[in-house]
Design an enzyme around this catalytic site. Structure first.
Site, PDB file in Angstrom:
ATOM      1  N   TYR A 116       0.852  -1.189   0.000  1.00 53.09           N
ATOM      2  CA  TYR A 116       0.000   0.000   0.000  1.00 53.09           C
ATOM      3  C   TYR A 116       0.890   1.242   0.000  1.00 53.09           C
ATOM      4  O   TYR A 116       1.236   1.759   1.059  1.00 53.09           O
ATOM      5  CB  TYR A 116      -0.944   0.016   1.215  1.00 53.09           C
ATOM      6  CG  TYR A 116      -1.970  -1.087   1.118  1.00 53.09           C
ATOM      7  CD1 TYR A 116      -3.070  -0.954   0.289  1.00 53.09           C
ATOM      8  CD2 TYR A 116      -1.812  -2.276   1.823  1.00 53.09           C
ATOM      9  CE1 TYR A 116      -3.997  -1.974   0.166  1.00 53.09           C
ATOM     10  CE2 TYR A 116      -2.731  -3.302   1.708  1.00 53.09           C
ATOM     11  CZ  TYR A 116      -3.815  -3.137   0.874  1.00 53.09           C
ATOM     12  OH  TYR A 116      -4.727  -4.143   0.748  1.00 53.09           O
ATOM     13  N   LYS A 139      -9.747 -10.114  23.795  1.00 49.51           N
ATOM     14  CA  LYS A 139     -10.092 -10.890  22.582  1.00 49.51           C
ATOM     15  C   LYS A 139      -8.838 -11.507  21.957  1.00 49.51           C
ATOM     16  O   LYS A 139      -8.906 -12.541  21.303  1.00 49.51           O
ATOM     17  CB  LYS A 139     -10.872 -10.022  21.588  1.00 49.51           C
ATOM     18  CG  LYS A 139     -10.125  -8.848  20.966  1.00 49.51           C
ATOM     19  CD  LYS A 139      -9.363  -9.191  19.720  1.00 49.51           C
ATOM     20  CE  LYS A 139      -8.450  -8.052  19.304  1.00 49.51           C
ATOM     21  NZ  LYS A 139      -7.597  -8.370  18.152  1.00 49.51           N
ATOM     22  N   THR A 164     -11.154 -11.801  15.178  1.00 50.25           N
ATOM     23  CA  THR A 164      -9.817 -12.308  15.501  1.00 50.25           C
ATOM     24  C   THR A 164      -9.821 -13.817  15.740  1.00 50.25           C
ATOM     25  O   THR A 164      -8.803 -14.480  15.540  1.00 50.25           O
ATOM     26  CB  THR A 164      -9.264 -11.540  16.718  1.00 50.25           C
ATOM     27  OG1 THR A 164      -9.647 -10.173  16.622  1.00 50.25           O
ATOM     28  CG2 THR A 164      -7.767 -11.605  16.781  1.00 50.25           C
TER      29      THR A 164
HETATM   30  O1  13P Z   1      -6.819  -6.335  16.339  1.00 48.80           O
HETATM   31  C1  13P Z   1      -6.877  -6.817  15.249  1.00 48.80           C
HETATM   32  C2  13P Z   1      -8.110  -6.838  14.439  1.00 48.80           C
HETATM   33  O2  13P Z   1      -9.119  -6.065  15.019  1.00 48.80           O
HETATM   34  C3  13P Z   1      -5.683  -7.469  14.662  1.00 48.80           C
HETATM   35  O3  13P Z   1      -5.595  -8.744  15.159  1.00 48.80           O
HETATM   36  P1  13P Z   1      -4.173  -9.466  15.276  1.00 48.80           P
HETATM   37  O4  13P Z   1      -3.322  -8.558  16.137  1.00 48.80           O
HETATM   38  O5  13P Z   1      -4.466 -10.767  15.911  1.00 48.80           O
HETATM   39  O6  13P Z   1      -3.629  -9.584  13.889  1.00 48.80           O
END
Ligand code: 13P
Ligand code: NDP
Length: 326
Positions: free
Chosen positions: A49, A179, A236
């Site tokens: 990007y 999470k 996630t």
């Molecule tokens: O917070 C995230 C998505 O909301 C990114 O997740 P990871 O850090 O597990 O890649």
């Protein structure tokens, strides 16, 4: 937007946020600790990007007053970049975790280090690559004062990235941090071949566990049913792009924690957050069996069959009982 926006952190999330801020019309100064080694337009984590000319990668922030600063540094290192923040300018903390040594959430770290900076947090189901690509998404922008949360969500929202204002900073930060821990457990479940039924149960009981802890800390259950809770948990725990989920997958397939960490394309906050979350839960007398199991498993204290047995052999309970263990 009349003034520039500063972004701290040249990783995946800082790069995506800089691209978003540029799209809403801001002149962006993106601070990265290794900026001098980067050719303009080639960031390390999201090199596909290219940055537009309105995003300036820098190793020193310019002497101008921005509208706000977006901070996208892993939580364990957050304190180290806070001296750079301009006094009186709102800082939106975009990291998801708990400081291991102090059990502090990002806003507590800011209050401790920089009482002269008004804080807010931005959390939700947002993979950096999708935000960088300009795909539609939503998140929560929380601040202790409603007026600040509303002003910042208006400032930073776009037709493609919708920010909901909230004052439940505890619920949002706890949901965002926890999470990642459940996502590691979800990856382990799939990596070890325990099946999708098991994963769905884990996500649901993970949400119960997170909600129990959040409300004990003063957060609101409704926040955990929202974007920073259930929303980010779903993304996630099921999205293959999640580094926390990938970490769990590798562990479930038998890799040790050190090797699994080495295979990741970036930070997995769930690893450091698990022990911090467990300590926080113990300090508040809240049971967090899934977090306890994944923390012990990652530290090599229990095997996967022991972790599975420990969760499945808990006393049967009513699902609705507010104080029931998982
Ligand atoms: O917070 C995230 C998505 O909301 C990114 O997740 P990871 O850090 O597990 O890649
Ligand atoms: N990626 C995503 O999809 C999302 C991530 N987040 C959260 O954002 C935060 C950052 O994650 P992300 O950008 O993805 O992580 P990355 O691993 O992609 O990048 C981390 C960045 O932090 C920098 N960094 C690491 N340590 C320090 C330090 N001590 N001082 C200064 N800079 C440092 C790294 O610099 P260097 O490159 O030099 O190593 C790198 O630029 C995490 O809390 C994460 O949970 C939130 C939403 C989405």
């Amino acid at each position: 937007m009349s003034n520039p926006v500063f972004v701290l952190g040249g990783g995946a999330w800082g790069t995506a946020l800089a691209l978003h801020a540029a799209r809403i019309g801001a002149e962006v100064h993106l601070w990265a600790r290794n900026a001098q080694t980067l050719p303009n337009g080639a960031m390390p984590r999201l090199s596909d990007y290219p940055l537009p000319p309105t995003v300036h990668v820098c190793s020193t922030l310019p002497q101008v007053t921005p509208d706000c600063v977006l901070v996208a540094i892993p939580t364990q290192y957050l304190a180290s970049v806070l001296p750079m923040l301009p006094a009186g300018v709102p800082a939106v903390l975009c990291c998801k975790g708990i400081e291991r040594q102090t059990l502090a959430f990002p806003l507590d770290i800011l209050a401790r280090e920089r009482a002269d900076v008004p804080g807010a947090v931005l959390c939700g189901p947002n993979f950096a690559r999708e935000i960088a690509a300009g795909l539609p998404a939503a998140a929560v922008l929380a601040a202790p004062e409603h007026a600040r949360a509303q002003a910042l969500s208006s400032l930073l929202s776009s037709p493609l990235f919708r920010l909901y204002a909230s004052t439940d900073c505890i619920g949002v930060q706890l949901g965002a941090a926890a999470k990642n821990v459940i996502a590691v457990a979800s990856g382990v479940t799939i990596g070890a071949g325990l099946g999708e039924n098991a994963r769905a149960a884990l996500i649901t009981r993970g949400l119960a566990e997170i909600t129990r802890l959040a409300t004990a800390l003063g957060g609101q259950a409704a926040t955990l049913a929202g974007l920073a809770g259930l929303g980010d948990l779903l993304l996630t725990c099921t999205g293959a792009a999640s580094r926390n989920y990938q970490m769990g997958l590798a562990l479930g397939r038998g890799m040790n924690t050190h090797a699994a960490l080495g295979s990741l394309p970036g930070v997995a906050e769930g690893i450091t957050t698990a022990a911090a979350l467990q300590a926080l839960a113990r300090a508040h007398g809240v049971e967090t069996p899934i977090t306890d199991c994944i923390a012990a498993f990652m530290e090599g204290q229990i095997t996967l069959p022991q972790a599975t047995h420990s969760l499945l052999s808990r006393p049967l309970k009513s699902e609705q009982e507010p104080s029931s263990p998982v």
